[in-house]
Design an enzyme around this catalytic site. Structure first.
Site, PDB file in Angstrom:
ATOM      1  N   CYS A   2       0.863  -1.170   0.000  1.00  0.00           N
ATOM      2  CA  CYS A   2       0.000   0.000   0.000  1.00  0.00           C
ATOM      3  C   CYS A   2       0.902   1.222   0.000  1.00  0.00           C
ATOM      4  O   CYS A   2       1.582   1.503   0.983  1.00  0.00           O
ATOM      5  CB  CYS A   2      -0.914   0.014   1.230  1.00  0.00           C
ATOM      6  N   GLU A 114      -3.420   1.026  -6.778  1.00  0.00           N
ATOM      7  CA  GLU A 114      -2.342   0.115  -7.133  1.00  0.00           C
ATOM      8  C   GLU A 114      -2.130   0.194  -8.631  1.00  0.00           C
ATOM      9  O   GLU A 114      -3.074   0.426  -9.392  1.00  0.00           O
ATOM     10  CB  GLU A 114      -2.680  -1.314  -6.715  1.00  0.00           C
TER      11      GLU A 114
END
Length: 271
Positions: A2, A114
């Site tokens: 993350c 992402e």
């Protein structure tokens, strides 16, 4: 992993969702659609209130800096590299194990970003046969629109170069716990893929479902073996993902337009 996420919910809303007992209006953060390491972020934690007569844990909404600095660190410079802690090893790594035992938090988000590189392009890149291609960003979030509650850790660090009364004498920092990305189908997936979270990236933030919130935040639970049971991935099929503008790749860009769903990857990028 993350490395970027979005957090736009108001503290009043988070207070209701997480049953917050204490938060300070002066710690209010503006909505942030491109949260990057070293930024200040909201964290939910259970901790006794300083100088209070009653020493019971109180559910608080606090403002922390993303990038954990261990209490024993001589300088805070490594914090920007310690934004993620792996669920598989968090109980044994020197930088995280103390926080895992005693200082756990929830980092609320709308979802996380992402970036995807196509497999063939990625293989060529690893072999050094092709320049790094543009990557297509995707936004990953709960399919039902609920808060994305990321498991996190927090830590205190004392800057010994400053006097006790200095407002920057104490740093409170945090890290997101990550786990293996789901290989089961997304609840809602783009027509041409990716179809699973593992198609996007092999890691993902560990999302805590509401039934685990109290146990995760409870500071009286400190046995690593007991706590590791809370690190199990959430049930499959809760998430969706969609492509968003490559403007999110620049941390200077910020605004709700970054969350707009695109019909497909931008030209010049790849799935």
């Amino acid at each position: 992993m993350c490395g970027r996420y979005a957090s736009s919910r108001r503290p009043e809303d988070l207070a209701g969702i997480f049953e917050i007992e204490k938060w300070e209006p002066e710690e209010t953060l503006e909505p942030d659609y491109n949260v990057a390491p070293t930024k200040e972020v909201y964290a939910v934690l259970d901790r006794p209130v300083k100088d209070a007569d009653e020493k019971r844990p109180v559910r608080q909404l606090r403002k922390l800096k993303w990038g954990l600095v261990p209490s024993w660190s001589k300088t805070p410079e490594g914090g920007a590299r310690m934004i993620n802690a792996r669920a598989e090893t968090v109980h044994e790594k020197p930088s995280y194990r103390r926080a895992f035992a005693a200082r756990r938090c929830i980092l609320p988000a709308d979802g996380y970003y992402e970036w995807v590189t196509g497999k063939q392009e990625r293989d060529l890149e690893e072999e050094g046969k092709k320049k790094r291609p543009r990557k297509q960003p995707y936004f990953v979030l709960p399919a039902d629109g609920s808060v994305f509650a990321m498991a996190g850790l927090y830590e205190f660090w004392r800057d010994k170069t400053l006097p006790d009364e200095h407002p920057l004498a104490w740093w409170v920092t945090c890290s997101v716990i990550t786990t293996e990305a789901e290989q089961t189908p997304l609840a809602v997936a783009p027509a041409d893929g990716p179809y699973t979270l593992s198609d996007i990236h092999p890691r993902m933030p560990l999302m805590l479902t509401p039934d685990r919130w109290d146990a995760w935040l409870d500071p009286s639970r400190s046995d690593p073996d007991d706590l590791r049971g809370l690190l199990a991935p959430p049930p499959p099929g809760l998430m969706r993902a969609y492509p968003v503008t490559t403007a999110v790749s620049n941390v200077r860009n910020n605004g709700p337009e970054l969350l707009k769903e695109l019909e497909g990857p931008e030209e010049g990028t790849l799935f």
